[in-house]
Design a protein around this motif. Structure first.
Motif, PDB file in Angstrom:
ATOM      1  N   LEU A   1       0.815  -1.239   0.042  1.00 55.37           N
ATOM      2  CA  LEU A   1       0.000  -0.012  -0.103  1.00 55.37           C
ATOM      3  C   LEU A   1       0.896   1.248   0.056  1.00 55.37           C
ATOM      4  O   LEU A   1       0.567   2.130  -0.695  1.00 55.37           O
ATOM      5  CB  LEU A   1      -0.852   0.076   1.385  1.00 55.37           C
ATOM      6  CG  LEU A   1      -2.271   1.001   1.104  1.00 55.37           C
ATOM      7  CD1 LEU A   1      -2.800   0.763  -0.063  1.00 55.37           C
ATOM      8  CD2 LEU A   1      -2.871   0.748   2.290  1.00 55.37           C
ATOM      9  N   ARG A   2       1.934   1.201   0.669  1.00 53.91           N
ATOM     10  CA  ARG A   2       3.008   2.358   0.927  1.00 53.91           C
ATOM     11  C   ARG A   2       3.306   2.676  -0.797  1.00 53.91           C
ATOM     12  O   ARG A   2       3.543   3.799  -1.004  1.00 53.91           O
ATOM     13  CB  ARG A   2       4.169   2.074   1.611  1.00 53.91           C
ATOM     14  CG  ARG A   2       5.261   3.296   1.597  1.00 53.91           C
ATOM     15  CD  ARG A   2       6.408   2.735   2.366  1.00 53.91           C
ATOM     16  NE  ARG A   2       6.933   1.266   2.075  1.00 53.91           N
ATOM     17  CZ  ARG A   2       7.928   1.258   0.796  1.00 53.91           C
ATOM     18  NH1 ARG A   2       8.187   2.188   0.156  1.00 53.91           N
ATOM     19  NH2 ARG A   2       8.156  -0.062   0.489  1.00 53.91           N
ATOM     20  N   ILE A   3       3.943   1.634  -1.532  1.00 52.92           N
ATOM     21  CA  ILE A   3       4.579   1.700  -2.735  1.00 52.92           C
ATOM     22  C   ILE A   3       3.277   2.262  -3.785  1.00 52.92           C
ATOM     23  O   ILE A   3       3.373   3.228  -4.705  1.00 52.92           O
ATOM     24  CB  ILE A   3       4.925   0.238  -3.250  1.00 52.92           C
ATOM     25  CG1 ILE A   3       6.043   0.079  -2.543  1.00 52.92           C
ATOM     26  CG2 ILE A   3       5.090   0.429  -4.829  1.00 52.92           C
ATOM     27  CD1 ILE A   3       6.655  -1.134  -2.819  1.00 52.92           C
ATOM     28  N   ALA A   4       2.005   1.977  -3.217  1.00 49.37           N
ATOM     29  CA  ALA A   4       0.974   2.163  -4.234  1.00 49.37           C
ATOM     30  C   ALA A   4       0.448   3.659  -4.112  1.00 49.37           C
ATOM     31  O   ALA A   4       0.159   4.576  -5.151  1.00 49.37           O
ATOM     32  CB  ALA A   4      -0.487   1.631  -3.930  1.00 49.37           C
ATOM     33  N   ILE A   5       0.589   4.187  -2.945  1.00 48.12           N
ATOM     34  CA  ILE A   5       0.501   5.660  -2.428  1.00 48.12           C
ATOM     35  C   ILE A   5       1.636   6.325  -3.197  1.00 48.12           C
ATOM     36  O   ILE A   5       1.372   7.608  -4.117  1.00 48.12           O
ATOM     37  CB  ILE A   5       0.593   5.865  -1.099  1.00 48.12           C
ATOM     38  CG1 ILE A   5      -0.675   5.372  -0.227  1.00 48.12           C
ATOM     39  CG2 ILE A   5       0.582   7.563  -0.681  1.00 48.12           C
ATOM     40  CD1 ILE A   5      -0.430   5.398   1.190  1.00 48.12           C
TER      41      ILE A   5
ATOM     42  N   SER B   1      -0.928  -3.645  -6.104  1.00 51.74           N
ATOM     43  CA  SER B   1      -0.696  -3.346  -4.558  1.00 51.74           C
ATOM     44  C   SER B   1      -2.170  -3.204  -3.845  1.00 51.74           C
ATOM     45  O   SER B   1      -2.191  -3.650  -2.893  1.00 51.74           O
ATOM     46  CB  SER B   1       0.101  -2.032  -4.664  1.00 51.74           C
ATOM     47  OG  SER B   1       1.286  -2.100  -5.268  1.00 51.74           O
ATOM     48  N   VAL B   2      -2.983  -2.596  -4.374  1.00 54.35           N
ATOM     49  CA  VAL B   2      -4.256  -2.328  -3.927  1.00 54.35           C
ATOM     50  C   VAL B   2      -5.135  -3.602  -3.607  1.00 54.35           C
ATOM     51  O   VAL B   2      -5.437  -3.938  -2.439  1.00 54.35           O
ATOM     52  CB  VAL B   2      -5.259  -1.449  -4.813  1.00 54.35           C
ATOM     53  CG1 VAL B   2      -6.557  -1.387  -4.306  1.00 54.35           C
ATOM     54  CG2 VAL B   2      -4.500  -0.046  -4.842  1.00 54.35           C
ATOM     55  N   MET B   3      -5.001  -4.543  -4.748  1.00 51.22           N
ATOM     56  CA  MET B   3      -5.459  -5.820  -4.625  1.00 51.22           C
ATOM     57  C   MET B   3      -4.908  -6.754  -3.437  1.00 51.22           C
ATOM     58  O   MET B   3      -5.877  -7.454  -2.644  1.00 51.22           O
ATOM     59  CB  MET B   3      -5.583  -6.538  -5.966  1.00 51.22           C
ATOM     60  CG  MET B   3      -6.368  -7.779  -6.237  1.00 51.22           C
ATOM     61  SD  MET B   3      -8.210  -7.228  -6.139  1.00 51.22           S
ATOM     62  CE  MET B   3      -8.493  -7.058  -7.839  1.00 51.22           C
ATOM     63  N   LEU B   4      -3.529  -6.773  -3.633  1.00 49.00           N
ATOM     64  CA  LEU B   4      -2.850  -7.684  -2.551  1.00 49.00           C
ATOM     65  C   LEU B   4      -3.357  -7.200  -1.379  1.00 49.00           C
ATOM     66  O   LEU B   4      -3.299  -7.812  -0.091  1.00 49.00           O
ATOM     67  CB  LEU B   4      -1.494  -7.753  -2.808  1.00 49.00           C
ATOM     68  CG  LEU B   4      -0.738  -8.637  -2.020  1.00 49.00           C
ATOM     69  CD1 LEU B   4      -1.197  -9.993  -2.308  1.00 49.00           C
ATOM     70  CD2 LEU B   4       0.822  -8.624  -2.566  1.00 49.00           C
ATOM     71  N   SER B   5      -3.294  -5.810  -1.233  1.00 54.62           N
ATOM     72  CA  SER B   5      -3.266  -5.218  -0.010  1.00 54.62           C
ATOM     73  C   SER B   5      -4.662  -5.406   0.772  1.00 54.62           C
ATOM     74  O   SER B   5      -4.921  -5.836   2.086  1.00 54.62           O
ATOM     75  CB  SER B   5      -3.169  -3.535   0.384  1.00 54.62           C
ATOM     76  OG  SER B   5      -1.700  -3.449  -0.192  1.00 54.62           O
TER      77      SER B   5
END
Length: 428
Positions: A104-108, A136-140
């Motif tokens: 999620l950090r990387i997605a941001i 990233s969103v889906m895995l989080s």
């Protein structure tokens, strides 16, 4: 009886809802990124027109600052993001290593740092970032809901990445092809339907909010059999060669810069200087994703200067080398469109609109060596089903031409930087 019971199973519905809700979330995020990207590029152009010094000061400073933020606070979010996702799929069961590439950090970081790149005048694409954000969103989301079967980690990553791609271009079919061709995975029977429905949900969400194809309006055309079909080898070979050349330069340049040991911030500042010069000589045409320029080319074959595709290619290379989060998909479509309009003016053997679409397909296919994804995405975005066979032939010819320049696909080579040492040893 078992399939009937599975239909009403709590676990099965939990899995479906995670994929479907995740896909809708991905679609919403991509729509937001798309709107911000055009605002950022337009803001830079307006300010550059008002203040002549803008072209020369902002790109070096802006890219240097964006690169510092990227590697200081969002490591793993740099550049396209597709190599990170492809590598994460190789060790999806190793949660510690996967978190370094998809989180999620990387997605941001991937959502907002490319916007900073656009505000700095860079040639930024959002295809790769959309794939990275989607995964990233889906895995989080799957981790928050505590998905039990560990093998579905691959399904979540694959579904998220393909959903991001489909939402970015509003092309569900191309998203499916991309999942199979570029990500290079065969889906297990239990998760294949979930991945496909996630792609559809994401694509439909983006389409519903924007009420049209995100990138291009429908473009109906006819390419009669005869002399015009000579455009297929012409566009295929030239577009494939230039696409392959771009990949070769990208691979060689990345390795060379890594060996120098120079700080990425310093490299980004230098790349910003190159971008500033290119933007100045192109009168700002190379700034941004390339969406507006491609749309102008599709509406008027005289819309761009003959030098545009080569300057856009240079600006995209410099943006890539700077290390900031940025994709190459959309800029490559703009470059391909520019090549097409040049060829149509120099060799008017077919309708200009057809040669533009053929060249877009060829350059994209030559750059990534993904012929199926290339012709499907162009066909879906432009509603050019009438020339499906020429597009398909051009894509495969371009991919073959590109392999003469470099035999290994671009993203496969770029994955090497993210693989574990043990994985690299096993491949030797």
């Amino acid at each position: 009886m078992k399939p009937f019971l599975h239909l009403f199973s709590y676990i099965a519905w939990k899995q479906r809802l995670v994929f479907w809700l995740g896909a809708i979330m991905v679609g919403l995020v991509i729509v937001m990124i798309t709107m911000l990207s055009e605002w950022a590029a337009q803001t830079y152009r307006v300010l550059a027109l008002q203040y002549p010094w803008f072209h020369f000061v902002i790109p070096p400073v802006g890219l240097g600052f964006t690169a510092w933020l990227t590697f200081r606070f969002f490591p793993g979010s740099e550049r396209s993001g597709i190599p990170q996702v492809k590598t994460a799929l190789e060790f999806a069961d190793n949660f510690k290593e996967t978190a370094k590439l998809i989180s999620l950090r990387i997605a941001i970081g991937k959502m907002f740092l490319p916007i900073m790149g656009l505000l700095s005048g860079a040639s930024v694409g959002f295809g790769g970032p959309a794939v990275h954000v989607g995964a990233s969103v889906m895995l989080s989301l799957g981790k928050v809901i505590k998905f039990p079967p560990h093998y579905l980690e691959k399904g979540l990553i694959l579904a998220g990445s393909a959903a991001g791609f489909a939402a970015m271009f509003s092309t569900p079919l191309a998203g499916i092809i991309f999942a199979v061709e570029e990500m290079g995975r065969t889906l297990e029977e239990r998760i294949s339907s979930l991945v496909l429905t996630a792609i559809i949900f994401s694509g439909v969400t983006a389409y519903a909010l924007l009420n049209s194809y995100i990138y291009f309006e429908d473009e109906s055309l006819i390419m009669p059999i005869g002399q015009s079909w000579f455009a297929i080898p012409l566009c295929g070979i030239i577009g494939g060669f230039l696409g392959g050349l771009f990949s070769k330069i990208t691979i060689f340049g990345s390795r060379l810069l890594k060996r120098t040991g120079i700080s990425m911030v310093v490299i980004a500042i230098a790349c910003g200087g190159i971008i500033a010069t290119v933007n100045y000589f192109s009168n700002g045409a190379t700034v941004g994703t390339g969406y507006q320029q491609t749309k102008a080319i599709l509406h008027s074959a005289q819309a761009m200067e003959p030098s545009y595709p080569f300057l856009k290619m240079l600006a995209t290379c410099a943006t890539f080398f700077s290390g900031i989060p940025s994709g190459i998909f959309v800029p490559s479509l703009a470059t391909g469109a520019g090549i097409g309009v040049d060829l149509a003016n120099w060799f008017p053997i077919a309708p200009a609109s057809a040669m533009i679409l053929l060249s877009m397909t060829a350059y994209f296919s030559g750059m990534l060596q993904t012929p199926l994804t290339s012709f499907v995405i162009v066909m879906e975005m432009t509603n050019s089903h009438e020339i499906m066979i020429p597009l398909m032939a051009t894509a495969f010819l371009a991919s073959g031409t590109s392999k003469l320049i470099h035999s290994v696909p671009l993203y496969l080579v770029l994955c090497e930087a993210y693989r574990l040492p043990s994985m690299c040893s096993a491949r030797r």
